[in-house]
Design an enzyme around this catalytic site. Structure first.
Site, PDB file in Angstrom:
ATOM      1  N   GLN A 112      -7.810  -0.028   3.649  1.00 26.75           N
ATOM      2  CA  GLN A 112      -8.555  -0.357   4.665  1.00 26.75           C
ATOM      3  C   GLN A 112      -9.945  -1.253   3.909  1.00 26.75           C
ATOM      4  O   GLN A 112     -10.836  -1.888   4.590  1.00 26.75           O
ATOM      5  CB  GLN A 112      -8.875   0.407   5.811  1.00 26.75           C
ATOM      6  CG  GLN A 112      -7.760   0.619   6.655  1.00 26.75           C
ATOM      7  CD  GLN A 112      -7.186  -0.701   7.421  1.00 26.75           C
ATOM      8  OE1 GLN A 112      -8.236  -1.273   7.953  1.00 26.75           O
ATOM      9  NE2 GLN A 112      -6.165  -0.755   7.628  1.00 26.75           N
ATOM     10  N   THR A 115      11.963  -7.903 -10.695  1.00 30.66           N
ATOM     11  CA  THR A 115      11.372  -9.073 -10.925  1.00 30.66           C
ATOM     12  C   THR A 115       9.985  -9.115  -9.873  1.00 30.66           C
ATOM     13  O   THR A 115      10.287  -8.823  -8.798  1.00 30.66           O
ATOM     14  CB  THR A 115      12.387 -10.270 -10.721  1.00 30.66           C
ATOM     15  OG1 THR A 115      13.382 -10.042 -11.398  1.00 30.66           O
ATOM     16  CG2 THR A 115      11.545 -11.440 -10.980  1.00 30.66           C
ATOM     17  N   CYS A 123       1.671   2.090  12.569  1.00 30.01           N
ATOM     18  CA  CYS A 123       3.102   2.757  11.981  1.00 30.01           C
ATOM     19  C   CYS A 123       3.327   3.804  13.111  1.00 30.01           C
ATOM     20  O   CYS A 123       4.416   4.312  12.769  1.00 30.01           O
ATOM     21  CB  CYS A 123       2.276   3.245  10.790  1.00 30.01           C
ATOM     22  SG  CYS A 123       1.471   2.335   9.631  1.00 30.01           S
ATOM     23  N   GLY A 158       0.592  -1.266  -0.076  1.00 28.26           N
ATOM     24  CA  GLY A 158      -0.102   0.047  -0.025  1.00 28.26           C
ATOM     25  C   GLY A 158       0.852   1.215  -0.085  1.00 28.26           C
ATOM     26  O   GLY A 158       0.470   2.207  -0.618  1.00 28.26           O
ATOM     27  N   SER A 159       1.892   1.155   0.805  1.00 27.90           N
ATOM     28  CA  SER A 159       2.719   2.465   0.920  1.00 27.90           C
ATOM     29  C   SER A 159       3.433   2.813  -0.505  1.00 27.90           C
ATOM     30  O   SER A 159       3.223   4.185  -0.862  1.00 27.90           O
ATOM     31  CB  SER A 159       3.924   2.308   1.779  1.00 27.90           C
ATOM     32  OG  SER A 159       3.482   1.848   3.071  1.00 27.90           O
ATOM     33  N   SER A 191      -3.513  -3.425  -0.617  1.00 31.67           N
ATOM     34  CA  SER A 191      -2.407  -4.123  -0.004  1.00 31.67           C
ATOM     35  C   SER A 191      -2.817  -5.573   0.557  1.00 31.67           C
ATOM     36  O   SER A 191      -3.912  -5.622   1.455  1.00 31.67           O
ATOM     37  CB  SER A 191      -1.772  -3.108   1.205  1.00 31.67           C
ATOM     38  OG  SER A 191      -0.765  -4.140   2.103  1.00 31.67           O
ATOM     39  N   HIS A 198      -1.720  -7.887   2.492  1.00 30.14           N
ATOM     40  CA  HIS A 198      -1.729  -8.262   4.020  1.00 30.14           C
ATOM     41  C   HIS A 198      -3.171  -7.775   4.743  1.00 30.14           C
ATOM     42  O   HIS A 198      -3.147  -7.988   6.104  1.00 30.14           O
ATOM     43  CB  HIS A 198      -0.361  -8.013   4.686  1.00 30.14           C
ATOM     44  CG  HIS A 198      -0.015  -6.661   5.118  1.00 30.14           C
ATOM     45  ND1 HIS A 198      -0.259  -6.404   6.416  1.00 30.14           N
ATOM     46  CD2 HIS A 198       0.175  -5.588   4.374  1.00 30.14           C
ATOM     47  CE1 HIS A 198       0.188  -5.030   6.530  1.00 30.14           C
ATOM     48  NE2 HIS A 198       0.338  -4.422   5.148  1.00 30.14           N
ATOM     49  N   ASN A 213      -7.815   3.814   8.802  1.00 27.58           N
ATOM     50  CA  ASN A 213      -7.373   2.802   9.434  1.00 27.58           C
ATOM     51  C   ASN A 213      -7.202   2.710  10.966  1.00 27.58           C
ATOM     52  O   ASN A 213      -7.269   1.807  11.585  1.00 27.58           O
ATOM     53  CB  ASN A 213      -5.689   2.647   8.927  1.00 27.58           C
ATOM     54  CG  ASN A 213      -4.843   3.804   8.854  1.00 27.58           C
ATOM     55  OD1 ASN A 213      -5.208   4.748   8.431  1.00 27.58           O
ATOM     56  ND2 ASN A 213      -3.853   3.719   9.812  1.00 27.58           N
TER      57      ASN A 213
HETATM   58  C1  LIG Z   1      -1.575  -0.528   6.220  1.00 23.00           C
HETATM   59  C2  LIG Z   1      -1.839   0.695   5.228  1.00 23.00           C
HETATM   60  C3  LIG Z   1      -1.037   1.277   4.388  1.00 23.00           C
HETATM   61  C4  LIG Z   1       0.220   0.520   4.134  1.00 23.00           C
HETATM   62  O1  LIG Z   1       0.284  -0.580   3.223  1.00 23.00           O
HETATM   63  P1  LIG Z   1       1.506  -1.261   3.297  1.00 23.00           P
HETATM   64  O2  LIG Z   1       1.190  -2.421   2.509  1.00 23.00           O
HETATM   65  O3  LIG Z   1       1.572  -1.709   4.806  1.00 23.00           O
HETATM   66  O4  LIG Z   1       2.572  -0.539   2.930  1.00 23.00           O
HETATM   67  C5  LIG Z   1      -1.457   2.354   3.668  1.00 23.00           C
HETATM   68  N1  LIG Z   1      -2.846   2.895   4.104  1.00 23.00           N
HETATM   69  C6  LIG Z   1      -3.642   2.509   4.985  1.00 23.00           C
HETATM   70  C7  LIG Z   1      -4.796   3.233   5.031  1.00 23.00           C
HETATM   71  C8  LIG Z   1      -3.391   1.348   5.432  1.00 23.00           C
HETATM   72  O5  LIG Z   1      -4.061   0.754   6.275  1.00 23.00           O
END
Ligand SMILES: *Cc1c(COP(=O)(O)O)cnc(C)c1O
Length: 394
Positions: free
Chosen positions: A178, A236, A323, A69-70, A198, A200, A150
């Site tokens: 989210q 890759t 974070c 996500g970042s 993202s 995870h 989040n």
């Molecule tokens: C977790 C999160 C991110 C970051 O995602 P990562 O895959 O951990 O880099 C960005 N935005 C929101 C709203 C999140 O909850």
């Protein structure tokens, strides 16, 4: 162990794990290689791209795989800023309670001469489409507003904001990290130009995500190197993780309705139980929030102590965003919804999902009140409040 920190990360699902495992065993080639082993990996990538696109109403060519996500947030915002700057547009509109992946990128852009405007989100933690419409200017290059927060779980009116942006011809990006797998997403119907997700956060693996970009919008690569991802991201591809992400997203989307119904009931029971604790307050709106999100402030305690004592009792929670833990500053999200510093320090975030049970919720409700009073009884500030020397805020 009771895991109630699903906004920080989720446990990988068996379907995602199996998809990754079979990819590692059977399709371990480099997708850029022309031979059979490479082509097997290419097929996994193509299949994942097509399935992920289908989950959000996009076309496969509009999907770029990222490290999460970042990175997707960084790339979306950087690309839109570069595009805007080319025609003299340097105004970027966002909100005060975005994820740091967005806010810190915007801060960098401010240093580079962009005019960053962060809309206030009010007590309920949202913005209206009207607020956005009023703030859009001739020189607005981008509107970037999260789909759901989040920390406090509030859900923003993304479709309305999308329509406004489309009407006014302004690019619209949403951090849907989210939301993906938890709320319906249809990038066409919602007029979304760019979207980050993202894996995870919906039971896929860590370190992989997606940036959706509507056809015709040029993306700027953050990483220079090979021509992977049609030149949008060198390096890759993490093929097993991408295969796992596709399996996890498909599964979450297929079971979204039943999961939501189950998790909502758990969430509301938890909110109702925690509300009984004196001098406490729910953060955000009681109805307009993610199905699994419970966020509270308890006056007179430190959230960090609360969460460590909960951990001693086998309960994994958070005091805000994963974070920001480790920093002594109170959460920018809680400050943005108007919580005073002192109150923002006493926060607890419990984020549930379909793996949680009623027994989990009852165990949490047995644990939290005792820990809160224990911590309050140890606090000189709390003594001043109960004495009447200082007044209560909540
Ligand atoms: C977790 C999160 C991110 C970051 O995602 P990562 O895959 O951990 O880099 C960005 N935005 C929101 C709203 C999140 O909850």
């Amino acid at each position: 162990m009771i895991y109630a920190d699903n906004a920080a990360t989720t446990k990988i699902s068996p379907a995602a794990r199996d998809a990754m495992y079979s990819c590692m065993e059977g399709s371990w080639g480099n997708p850029s290689s022309l031979h059979t082993a490479g082509q097997q990996a290419t097929e996994v990538l193509q299949d994942a791209r097509q399935r992920i696109a289908a989950c959000i109403g996009a076309s496969p060519e509009e999907i770029t795989f990222t490290s999460g996500g970042s990175e997707a947030d960084n790339q979306a915002i950087r690309s839109a800023a570069a595009l805007g700057a080319r025609c003299g547009k340097r105004h970027i509109l966002s909100t005060a309670f975005e994820h740091h992946a967005v806010l810190h990128t915007l801060k960098r852009l401010a240093d580079e001469g962009f005019d960053i405007e962060l809309l206030p989100v009010g007590q309920a933690g949202t913005v209206t489409a009207l607020q956005v419409a009023d703030a859009i200017r001739e020189d607005t290059a981008l509107v970037t507003i999260m789909y759901a927060n989040n920390e406090i779980g509030s859900i923003l009116p993304i479709s309305e904001i999308g329509h406004i942006c489309r009407q006014k011809g302004v690019l619209f990006h949403t951090d849907a990290v989210q939301a993906a797998g938890h709320l319906p997403i249809d990038v066409r119907a919602q007029d979304i130009d760019m979207l980050s997700l993202s894996a995870h956060k919906f039971h896929g693996p860590k370190g992989t995500g997606v940036l959706y970009v509507r056809k015709g919008i040029p993306l700027r690569s953050l990483i220079q190197g090979g021509a992977q991802e049609r030149g949008h991201r060198a390096g890759t591809e993490n093929v097993p993780a991408i295969a796992g992400m596709a399996a996890a997203l498909e599964e979450s989307c297929a079971h979204m309705v039943e999961n939501t119904v189950r998790v909502l009931a758990l969430r509301d029971r938890l909110i109702q139980g925690l509300s009984q604790i004196p001098h406490s307050a729910l953060n955000g709106d009681s109805l307009n929030r993610l199905p699994g999100n419970v966020s509270f402030c308890f006056e007179g305690i430190e959230g960090e102590s609360l969460l460590l004592l909960l951990d001693d009792q086998g309960i994994c929670a958070s005091s805000g965003s994963a974070c920001t833990s480790g920093s002594l500053d109170p959460s920018h999200v809680l400050l943005a919804i108007g919580r005073p510093h002192e109150i923002a320090h006493g926060s607890l975030r419990l984020t549930l999902d379909q793996d949680n049970t009623e027994a989990d919720v009852e165990a949490i409700l047995r644990a939290v009140p005792g820990i809160v009073s224990r911590l309050r009884n140890m606090s000189p500030l709390w003594k001043d409040k109960t004495d009447g020397t200082k007044s209560f805020i909540l």
